[in-house]
Design a protein around this motif. Structure first.
Motif, PDB file in Angstrom:
ATOM      1  N   GLY A 189       0.802  -1.350  -0.161  1.00  0.00           N
ATOM      2  CA  GLY A 189      -0.015  -0.059   0.190  1.00  0.00           C
ATOM      3  C   GLY A 189       0.761   1.309   0.154  1.00  0.00           C
ATOM      4  N   LEU A 190       0.321   2.437   0.040  1.00  0.00           N
ATOM      5  CA  LEU A 190       0.749   3.665   0.263  1.00  0.00           C
ATOM      6  C   LEU A 190       0.556   4.032   1.590  1.00  0.00           C
ATOM      7  CD1 LEU A 190      -0.610   5.135  -3.205  1.00  0.00           C
ATOM      8  CD2 LEU A 190       1.743   3.949  -2.768  1.00  0.00           C
ATOM      9  N   PHE A 191       1.915   4.740   2.142  1.00  0.00           N
ATOM     10  CA  PHE A 191       1.602   5.292   3.518  1.00  0.00           C
ATOM     11  C   PHE A 191       2.442   6.441   3.758  1.00  0.00           C
ATOM     12  CE2 PHE A 191       1.810   0.470   3.326  1.00  0.00           C
ATOM     13  CZ  PHE A 191       0.875   0.162   4.194  1.00  0.00           C
ATOM     14  N   ILE A 192       1.875   7.352   4.497  1.00  0.00           N
ATOM     15  CA  ILE A 192       2.510   8.787   4.634  1.00  0.00           C
ATOM     16  C   ILE A 192       2.977   8.842   6.214  1.00  0.00           C
ATOM     17  CG2 ILE A 192       2.018  11.074   4.721  1.00  0.00           C
ATOM     18  CD1 ILE A 192      -0.149  10.606   2.563  1.00  0.00           C
ATOM     19  N   LEU A 193       4.237   8.837   6.339  1.00  0.00           N
ATOM     20  CA  LEU A 193       4.494   9.178   7.482  1.00  0.00           C
ATOM     21  C   LEU A 193       5.027  10.809   7.668  1.00  0.00           C
ATOM     22  CD1 LEU A 193       7.415   6.501   7.766  1.00  0.00           C
ATOM     23  CD2 LEU A 193       5.014   6.280   8.959  1.00  0.00           C
ATOM     24  N   MET A 203      15.414  17.807   5.332  1.00  0.00           N
ATOM     25  CA  MET A 203      14.991  16.676   4.511  1.00  0.00           C
ATOM     26  C   MET A 203      15.811  15.385   4.540  1.00  0.00           C
ATOM     27  SD  MET A 203      13.605  18.490   1.077  1.00  0.00           S
ATOM     28  CE  MET A 203      11.708  18.817   1.053  1.00  0.00           C
ATOM     29  N   ARG A 204      17.039  15.578   4.770  1.00  0.00           N
ATOM     30  CA  ARG A 204      17.869  14.491   4.801  1.00  0.00           C
ATOM     31  C   ARG A 204      17.639  13.625   5.942  1.00  0.00           C
ATOM     32  NH1 ARG A 204      24.467  14.050   4.250  1.00  0.00           N
ATOM     33  NH2 ARG A 204      24.681  11.868   4.817  1.00  0.00           N
ATOM     34  N   ASP A 205      17.553  14.605   7.151  1.00  0.00           N
ATOM     35  CA  ASP A 205      17.260  13.854   8.375  1.00  0.00           C
ATOM     36  C   ASP A 205      15.793  12.981   8.356  1.00  0.00           C
ATOM     37  OD1 ASP A 205      17.366  13.105  11.166  1.00  0.00           O
ATOM     38  OD2 ASP A 205      16.472  15.048  11.798  1.00  0.00           O
ATOM     39  N   ALA A 206      14.766  13.795   7.612  1.00  0.00           N
ATOM     40  CA  ALA A 206      13.370  13.250   7.481  1.00  0.00           C
ATOM     41  C   ALA A 206      13.488  11.989   6.678  1.00  0.00           C
ATOM     42  CB  ALA A 206      12.653  14.100   7.045  1.00  0.00           C
ATOM     43  N   GLU A 251      16.241   9.782   6.204  1.00  0.00           N
ATOM     44  CA  GLU A 251      16.875   8.945   7.135  1.00  0.00           C
ATOM     45  C   GLU A 251      16.024   8.106   8.250  1.00  0.00           C
ATOM     46  OE1 GLU A 251      20.395  10.926   8.158  1.00  0.00           O
ATOM     47  OE2 GLU A 251      21.415  10.408   6.197  1.00  0.00           O
ATOM     48  N   THR A 252      15.333   8.975   8.850  1.00  0.00           N
ATOM     49  CA  THR A 252      14.219   8.585  10.237  1.00  0.00           C
ATOM     50  C   THR A 252      13.421   7.778   9.312  1.00  0.00           C
ATOM     51  OG1 THR A 252      14.915  10.792  11.342  1.00  0.00           O
ATOM     52  CG2 THR A 252      12.631   9.339  11.884  1.00  0.00           C
ATOM     53  N   ALA A 253      12.678   8.142   8.350  1.00  0.00           N
ATOM     54  CA  ALA A 253      11.393   7.524   7.608  1.00  0.00           C
ATOM     55  C   ALA A 253      12.011   5.977   7.402  1.00  0.00           C
ATOM     56  CB  ALA A 253      10.990   8.186   6.564  1.00  0.00           C
ATOM     57  N   GLU A 254      13.377   5.967   6.756  1.00  0.00           N
ATOM     58  CA  GLU A 254      13.935   4.639   6.377  1.00  0.00           C
ATOM     59  C   GLU A 254      14.298   3.804   7.560  1.00  0.00           C
ATOM     60  OE1 GLU A 254      16.979   6.130   4.040  1.00  0.00           O
ATOM     61  OE2 GLU A 254      15.865   6.108   2.030  1.00  0.00           O
ATOM     62  N   ARG A 255      14.389   4.462   8.637  1.00  0.00           N
ATOM     63  CA  ARG A 255      14.890   3.692   9.826  1.00  0.00           C
ATOM     64  C   ARG A 255      13.524   3.178  10.363  1.00  0.00           C
ATOM     65  NH1 ARG A 255      18.337   7.131  11.151  1.00  0.00           N
ATOM     66  NH2 ARG A 255      17.055   8.509  12.732  1.00  0.00           N
ATOM     67  N   ILE A 256      12.412   4.017  10.490  1.00  0.00           N
ATOM     68  CA  ILE A 256      11.085   3.370  10.949  1.00  0.00           C
ATOM     69  C   ILE A 256      10.561   2.310  10.140  1.00  0.00           C
ATOM     70  CG2 ILE A 256       8.703   3.900  11.271  1.00  0.00           C
ATOM     71  CD1 ILE A 256       9.775   6.957  11.963  1.00  0.00           C
ATOM     72  N   LEU A 257      10.676   2.470   8.810  1.00  0.00           N
ATOM     73  CA  LEU A 257      10.362   1.038   7.940  1.00  0.00           C
ATOM     74  C   LEU A 257      11.015  -0.127   8.352  1.00  0.00           C
ATOM     75  CD1 LEU A 257       9.874   2.987   4.394  1.00  0.00           C
ATOM     76  CD2 LEU A 257       8.340   2.173   5.976  1.00  0.00           C
ATOM     77  N   VAL A 258      12.550   0.048   8.322  1.00  0.00           N
ATOM     78  CA  VAL A 258      13.332  -1.057   8.639  1.00  0.00           C
ATOM     79  C   VAL A 258      13.127  -1.619   9.901  1.00  0.00           C
ATOM     80  CG1 VAL A 258      15.824  -1.838   8.923  1.00  0.00           C
ATOM     81  CG2 VAL A 258      14.965  -0.265   6.990  1.00  0.00           C
ATOM     82  N   ASN A 259      13.073  -0.750  10.865  1.00  0.00           N
ATOM     83  CA  ASN A 259      12.658  -1.360  12.399  1.00  0.00           C
ATOM     84  C   ASN A 259      11.375  -1.852  12.489  1.00  0.00           C
ATOM     85  OD1 ASN A 259      15.054  -0.524  13.051  1.00  0.00           O
ATOM     86  ND2 ASN A 259      14.678   1.095  14.064  1.00  0.00           N
ATOM     87  N   VAL A 318      11.390   5.130   0.236  1.00  0.00           N
ATOM     88  CA  VAL A 318      10.987   6.603   0.467  1.00  0.00           C
ATOM     89  C   VAL A 318      11.104   7.212  -1.033  1.00  0.00           C
ATOM     90  CG1 VAL A 318      11.627   8.832   1.543  1.00  0.00           C
ATOM     91  CG2 VAL A 318      11.769   6.809   2.805  1.00  0.00           C
ATOM     92  N   ILE A 319       9.806   7.817  -1.366  1.00  0.00           N
ATOM     93  CA  ILE A 319       9.886   8.465  -2.692  1.00  0.00           C
ATOM     94  C   ILE A 319       9.906   9.920  -2.712  1.00  0.00           C
ATOM     95  CG2 ILE A 319       8.443   8.578  -4.650  1.00  0.00           C
ATOM     96  CD1 ILE A 319       8.796   5.665  -4.501  1.00  0.00           C
ATOM     97  N   GLN A 320       9.247  10.566  -1.748  1.00  0.00           N
ATOM     98  CA  GLN A 320       8.861  11.946  -1.787  1.00  0.00           C
ATOM     99  C   GLN A 320       9.129  12.406  -0.354  1.00  0.00           C
ATOM    100  OE1 GLN A 320       5.584  13.310  -3.989  1.00  0.00           O
ATOM    101  NE2 GLN A 320       5.415  15.290  -3.087  1.00  0.00           N
TER     102      GLN A 320
END
Length: 54
Positions: free
Chosen positions: A14-18, A25-28, A30-38, A45-47
């Motif tokens: 599905g499509l999700f928005i965090l 933006m770089r910190d955002a 990296e944080t989103a990628e970490r949340i997904l992996v964890n 992360v696309i946009q």
């Protein structure tokens, strides 16, 4: 609580928005990628957009 027997495995996509609190933006990203992996989510992360805080 009684647990249900699991007989099948499903792939759910599905499509999700965090909304992430981050310094830039770089910190955002990296944080989103970490949340997904964890969370065990194989996601990309696309946009990234800055949003106004309410």
């Amino acid at each position: 609580m009684k647990r249900h027997q699991v007989d099948k495995r499903y792939s759910v996509s599905g499509l999700f928005i965090l909304e992430i609190d981050a310094t830039d933006m770089r910190d955002a990203r990296e944080t989103a990628e970490r949340i997904l992996v964890n969370s065990g989510i194989d996601g990309k992360v696309i946009q990234i957009e800055e949003v106004q805080k309410e």
